[in-house]
Design a protein around this motif. Structure first.
Motif, PDB file in Angstrom:
ATOM      1  N   SER A 139      -6.470  -5.891   1.446  1.00  0.00           N
ATOM      2  CA  SER A 139      -5.778  -4.822   2.191  1.00  0.00           C
ATOM      3  C   SER A 139      -5.353  -3.711   1.242  1.00  0.00           C
ATOM      4  N   PRO A 140      -5.439  -2.445   1.695  1.00  0.00           N
ATOM      5  CA  PRO A 140      -4.875  -1.369   0.876  1.00  0.00           C
ATOM      6  C   PRO A 140      -3.355  -1.474   0.897  1.00  0.00           C
ATOM      7  N   SER A 141      -2.708  -1.161  -0.199  1.00  0.00           N
ATOM      8  CA  SER A 141      -1.240  -1.246  -0.214  1.00  0.00           C
ATOM      9  C   SER A 141      -0.678  -0.215  -1.180  1.00  0.00           C
ATOM     10  N   MET A 142       0.625   0.005  -1.056  1.00  0.00           N
ATOM     11  CA  MET A 142       1.310   0.961  -1.933  1.00  0.00           C
ATOM     12  C   MET A 142       2.503   0.277  -2.582  1.00  0.00           C
ATOM     13  N   THR A 143       2.819   0.686  -3.802  1.00  0.00           N
ATOM     14  CA  THR A 143       3.975   0.155  -4.514  1.00  0.00           C
ATOM     15  C   THR A 143       5.244   0.555  -3.773  1.00  0.00           C
ATOM     16  N   VAL A 144       6.128  -0.400  -3.457  1.00  0.00           N
ATOM     17  CA  VAL A 144       7.436  -0.007  -2.905  1.00  0.00           C
ATOM     18  C   VAL A 144       8.583  -0.405  -3.827  1.00  0.00           C
ATOM     19  N   ASP A 145       8.350  -1.376  -4.702  1.00  0.00           N
ATOM     20  CA  ASP A 145       9.444  -1.853  -5.553  1.00  0.00           C
ATOM     21  C   ASP A 145       8.823  -2.427  -6.819  1.00  0.00           C
ATOM     22  N   LEU A 146       9.321  -1.977  -7.982  1.00  0.00           N
ATOM     23  CA  LEU A 146       8.700  -2.421  -9.233  1.00  0.00           C
ATOM     24  C   LEU A 146       9.776  -2.490 -10.314  1.00  0.00           C
ATOM     25  N   GLY A 171       2.521 -11.336   5.385  1.00  0.00           N
ATOM     26  CA  GLY A 171       2.241 -10.205   6.271  1.00  0.00           C
ATOM     27  C   GLY A 171       1.796  -8.995   5.474  1.00  0.00           C
ATOM     28  N   ARG A 172       2.522  -7.872   5.632  1.00  0.00           N
ATOM     29  CA  ARG A 172       2.147  -6.626   4.951  1.00  0.00           C
ATOM     30  C   ARG A 172       2.638  -6.576   3.515  1.00  0.00           C
ATOM     31  N   SER A 173       3.434  -7.573   3.116  1.00  0.00           N
ATOM     32  CA  SER A 173       4.082  -7.523   1.803  1.00  0.00           C
ATOM     33  C   SER A 173       3.344  -8.405   0.786  1.00  0.00           C
ATOM     34  N   GLY A 195       6.660  -6.874  -8.930  1.00  0.00           N
ATOM     35  CA  GLY A 195       6.654  -5.795  -7.948  1.00  0.00           C
ATOM     36  C   GLY A 195       6.271  -6.246  -6.562  1.00  0.00           C
ATOM     37  N   ARG A 196       6.522  -5.341  -5.628  1.00  0.00           N
ATOM     38  CA  ARG A 196       6.169  -5.587  -4.245  1.00  0.00           C
ATOM     39  C   ARG A 196       5.338  -4.412  -3.752  1.00  0.00           C
ATOM     40  N   PHE A 197       4.232  -4.739  -3.088  1.00  0.00           N
ATOM     41  CA  PHE A 197       3.321  -3.738  -2.540  1.00  0.00           C
ATOM     42  C   PHE A 197       3.274  -3.953  -1.034  1.00  0.00           C
ATOM     43  N   VAL A 198       3.232  -2.862  -0.279  1.00  0.00           N
ATOM     44  CA  VAL A 198       3.250  -2.975   1.183  1.00  0.00           C
ATOM     45  C   VAL A 198       2.017  -2.274   1.756  1.00  0.00           C
ATOM     46  N   THR A 199       1.338  -2.970   2.672  1.00  0.00           N
ATOM     47  CA  THR A 199       0.192  -2.376   3.373  1.00  0.00           C
ATOM     48  C   THR A 199       0.721  -1.476   4.485  1.00  0.00           C
ATOM     49  N   GLU A 203      -1.339   3.596  11.574  1.00  0.00           N
ATOM     50  CA  GLU A 203      -0.919   4.985  11.882  1.00  0.00           C
ATOM     51  C   GLU A 203      -0.276   5.655  10.658  1.00  0.00           C
ATOM     52  N   GLN A 204       0.334   4.839   9.778  1.00  0.00           N
ATOM     53  CA  GLN A 204       0.890   5.425   8.535  1.00  0.00           C
ATOM     54  C   GLN A 204      -0.262   5.861   7.627  1.00  0.00           C
ATOM     55  N   ILE A 205      -1.313   5.039   7.567  1.00  0.00           N
ATOM     56  CA  ILE A 205      -2.475   5.398   6.739  1.00  0.00           C
ATOM     57  C   ILE A 205      -3.063   6.709   7.240  1.00  0.00           C
ATOM     58  N   LEU A 208      -0.687   9.524   6.239  1.00  0.00           N
ATOM     59  CA  LEU A 208      -0.607   9.801   4.794  1.00  0.00           C
ATOM     60  C   LEU A 208      -1.938  10.271   4.218  1.00  0.00           C
ATOM     61  N   PHE A 209      -3.040   9.688   4.722  1.00  0.00           N
ATOM     62  CA  PHE A 209      -4.358   9.941   4.127  1.00  0.00           C
ATOM     63  C   PHE A 209      -5.354  10.369   5.207  1.00  0.00           C
ATOM     64  N   PRO A 210      -5.081  11.501   5.905  1.00  0.00           N
ATOM     65  CA  PRO A 210      -5.948  11.886   7.019  1.00  0.00           C
ATOM     66  C   PRO A 210      -7.392  12.075   6.566  1.00  0.00           C
TER      67      PRO A 210
HETATM   68  C1  LIG Z   1      -3.227   2.946   1.161  1.00  0.00           C
HETATM   69  C2  LIG Z   1      -3.591   2.880  -0.310  1.00  0.00           C
HETATM   70  C3  LIG Z   1      -3.692   4.201  -1.011  1.00  0.00           C
HETATM   71  C4  LIG Z   1      -3.768   4.087  -2.522  1.00  0.00           C
HETATM   72  C5  LIG Z   1      -2.408   3.850  -3.148  1.00  0.00           C
HETATM   73  C6  LIG Z   1      -2.445   3.816  -4.643  1.00  0.00           C
HETATM   74  C7  LIG Z   1      -1.238   3.079  -5.204  1.00  0.00           C
HETATM   75  C8  LIG Z   1      -0.121   4.028  -5.491  1.00  0.00           C
HETATM   76  O1  LIG Z   1      -0.184   4.863  -6.344  1.00  0.00           O
HETATM   77  S1  LIG Z   1       1.231   3.912  -4.525  1.00  0.00           S
HETATM   78  C9  LIG Z   1       2.250   5.278  -5.054  1.00  0.00           C
HETATM   79  C10 LIG Z   1       3.715   4.954  -5.092  1.00  0.00           C
HETATM   80  N1  LIG Z   1       4.173   4.407  -3.854  1.00  0.00           N
HETATM   81  C11 LIG Z   1       4.477   5.158  -2.787  1.00  0.00           C
HETATM   82  O2  LIG Z   1       4.358   6.366  -2.784  1.00  0.00           O
HETATM   83  C12 LIG Z   1       4.928   4.417  -1.549  1.00  0.00           C
HETATM   84  C13 LIG Z   1       6.072   5.133  -0.831  1.00  0.00           C
HETATM   85  N2  LIG Z   1       6.513   4.330   0.281  1.00  0.00           N
HETATM   86  C14 LIG Z   1       6.038   4.525   1.533  1.00  0.00           C
HETATM   87  O3  LIG Z   1       5.314   5.478   1.796  1.00  0.00           O
HETATM   88  C15 LIG Z   1       6.450   3.540   2.583  1.00  0.00           C
HETATM   89  O4  LIG Z   1       7.423   2.654   2.050  1.00  0.00           O
HETATM   90  C16 LIG Z   1       5.272   2.646   3.105  1.00  0.00           C
HETATM   91  C17 LIG Z   1       4.300   3.542   3.916  1.00  0.00           C
HETATM   92  C18 LIG Z   1       4.508   1.955   1.975  1.00  0.00           C
HETATM   93  C19 LIG Z   1       5.814   1.577   4.008  1.00  0.00           C
HETATM   94  O5  LIG Z   1       6.595   2.245   4.950  1.00  0.00           O
HETATM   95  P1  LIG Z   1       7.230   1.429   6.183  1.00  0.00           P
HETATM   96  O6  LIG Z   1       6.157   0.672   6.904  1.00  0.00           O
HETATM   97  O7  LIG Z   1       8.039   2.378   6.970  1.00  0.00           O
HETATM   98  O8  LIG Z   1       8.111   0.451   5.431  1.00  0.00           O
HETATM   99  P2  LIG Z   1       9.193  -0.451   6.071  1.00  0.00           P
HETATM  100  O9  LIG Z   1       8.771  -0.904   7.452  1.00  0.00           O
HETATM  101  O10 LIG Z   1      10.494   0.209   5.888  1.00  0.00           O
HETATM  102  O11 LIG Z   1       9.083  -1.651   5.059  1.00  0.00           O
HETATM  103  C20 LIG Z   1       8.032  -2.600   5.092  1.00  0.00           C
HETATM  104  C21 LIG Z   1       8.523  -3.748   4.255  1.00  0.00           C
HETATM  105  O12 LIG Z   1       8.619  -3.306   2.874  1.00  0.00           O
HETATM  106  C22 LIG Z   1       9.957  -3.425   2.417  1.00  0.00           C
HETATM  107  N3  LIG Z   1      10.259  -2.269   1.591  1.00  0.00           N
HETATM  108  C23 LIG Z   1      10.008  -0.982   1.894  1.00  0.00           C
HETATM  109  N4  LIG Z   1      10.421  -0.189   0.867  1.00  0.00           N
HETATM  110  C24 LIG Z   1      10.936  -1.017  -0.047  1.00  0.00           C
HETATM  111  C25 LIG Z   1      11.510  -0.794  -1.316  1.00  0.00           C
HETATM  112  N5  LIG Z   1      11.615   0.423  -1.842  1.00  0.00           N
HETATM  113  N6  LIG Z   1      11.957  -1.871  -2.001  1.00  0.00           N
HETATM  114  C26 LIG Z   1      11.818  -3.127  -1.505  1.00  0.00           C
HETATM  115  N7  LIG Z   1      11.275  -3.384  -0.304  1.00  0.00           N
HETATM  116  C27 LIG Z   1      10.836  -2.347   0.403  1.00  0.00           C
HETATM  117  C28 LIG Z   1      10.831  -3.451   3.646  1.00  0.00           C
HETATM  118  O13 LIG Z   1      12.026  -4.163   3.427  1.00  0.00           O
HETATM  119  C29 LIG Z   1       9.950  -4.193   4.651  1.00  0.00           C
HETATM  120  O14 LIG Z   1      10.024  -5.565   4.393  1.00  0.00           O
HETATM  121  P3  LIG Z   1      10.048  -6.630   5.583  1.00  0.00           P
HETATM  122  O15 LIG Z   1       8.731  -6.438   6.301  1.00  0.00           O
HETATM  123  O16 LIG Z   1      10.173  -7.927   4.885  1.00  0.00           O
HETATM  124  O17 LIG Z   1      11.214  -6.238   6.429  1.00  0.00           O
END
Ligand SMILES: CCCCCCCC(=O)SCCNC(=O)CCNC(=O)[C@H](O)C(C)(C)COP(=O)(O)OP(=O)(O)OC[C@H]1O[C@@H](n2cnc3c(N)ncnc32)[C@H](O)[C@@H]1OP(=O)(O)O
Length: 216
Positions: A139-146, A171-173, A195-199, A203-205, A208-210
């Motif tokens: 799955s594609p994912s993005m860094t949310v916590d590191l 799931g997505r984490s 770290g934690r990465f979230v897919t 609709e977010q994809i 963010l990446f039209p």
């Molecule tokens: C798609 C792939 C493209 C290529 C990516 C290349 C890799 C990168 O360079 S990533 C760049 C740096 N990262 C970013 O810019 C990401 C910024 N963050 C975002 O845009 C959003 O958080 C996004 C879209 C990833 C998820 O948004 P959203 O679905 O609204 O998150 P949300 O529903 O609040 O959270 C999902 C889960 O993640 C957790 N979470 C979200 N943010 C954080 C955080 N900062 N710290 C810890 N946990 C977090 C939430 O608690 C939630 O967990 P659970 O499901 O257990 O309740």
């Protein structure tokens, strides 16, 4: 543009050749002890080179180079792994089932404390390698916590290794651990990361990446 395999290979090799020349230039620039006249003359030449490159064609913001494969994290101009990037080490990555390993050597362009890497450079390398590891889940994912622990200074001019592996997926984490060590002493951990990465949701994809959904 002709994108058959041999043309792509020619382009790949040329991009890597320019990247290599620019890395040598970057390293020379940050080590230079030249006098101001020499620096000014070379600055003018650098401006001319940049103007030539700009005139030869530029991709717009958001366009993905045809050499990239986002599904495995391969980015030609990544500041970490990109053969075409002027300050990427570049890290050479091997992928395995749910982990990745990168080999690299840092130089003056990456210096923080004298003789050692800037902490942000180590963090950037781990973020990218951990992202590649997260991508092994399919799955594609993005860094949310590191988070990082700097256990020892990372030396310049020494072959190094960065490793990252997925430790949990819920799931997505996706949880990923990573580390940097000297290549010759993998037991001597210099930087550790967790770290934690979230897919993103589909609709977010799209938001963010039209237009790039089919590439992710
Ligand atoms: C798609 C792939 C493209 C290529 C990516 C290349 C890799 C990168 O360079 S990533 C760049 C740096 N990262 C970013 O810019 C990401 C910024 N963050 C975002 O845009 C959003 O958080 C996004 C879209 C990833 C998820 O948004 P959203 O679905 O609204 O998150 P949300 O529903 O609040 O959270 C999902 C889960 O993640 C957790 N979470 C979200 N943010 C954080 C955080 N900062 N710290 C810890 N946990 C977090 C939430 O608690 C939630 O967990 P659970 O499901 O257990 O309740």
């Amino acid at each position: 543009m002709n994108t058959d395999a041999s043309e792509l290979n020619r382009r790949r090799e040329a991009v890597a050749a320019l990247g290599s020349g620019l890395r040598r230039l970057t390293e020379s620039a940050v080590r230079s002890t030249a006098d101001p006249e020499t620096l000014r003359r070379l600055a003018d030449e650098a401006e001319k080179l940049a103007a030539d490159l700009e005139a030869a064609g530029r991709r717009p913001l958001g366009a993905i180079p045809e050499l990239d494969d986002l599904r495995i994290g391969q980015r030609t101009f990544s500041p970490v792994t990109g053969a075409g990037h002027p300050s990427a080490p570049p890290v050479i990555v091997e992928r395995n089932e749910n982990c990745v390993r990168g080999r690299f050597t840092l130089g003056f362009a990456h210096e923080g404390p004298p003789r050692f890497s800037h902490g942000g450079v180590s963090a950037m390398i781990l973020d990218e390698l951990m992202g590649w590891a997260a991508r092994t889940t399919g799955s594609p994912s993005m860094t949310v916590d590191l988070a990082f622990s700097y256990r020892g200074p990372v030396p310049l001019g020494v072959p190094l290794m960065a490793e990252a592996e997925v430790t949990e997926q819920d799931g997505r984490s996706i949880r990923v651990e990573g580390r940097i060590t000297p290549e010759s002493r993998p037991e001597a951990v210099l930087v550790e990361a967790s770290g934690r990465f979230v897919t993103p949701e589909p609709e977010q994809i799209s938001a963010l990446f039209p237009g790039l959904e089919h590439l992710l």
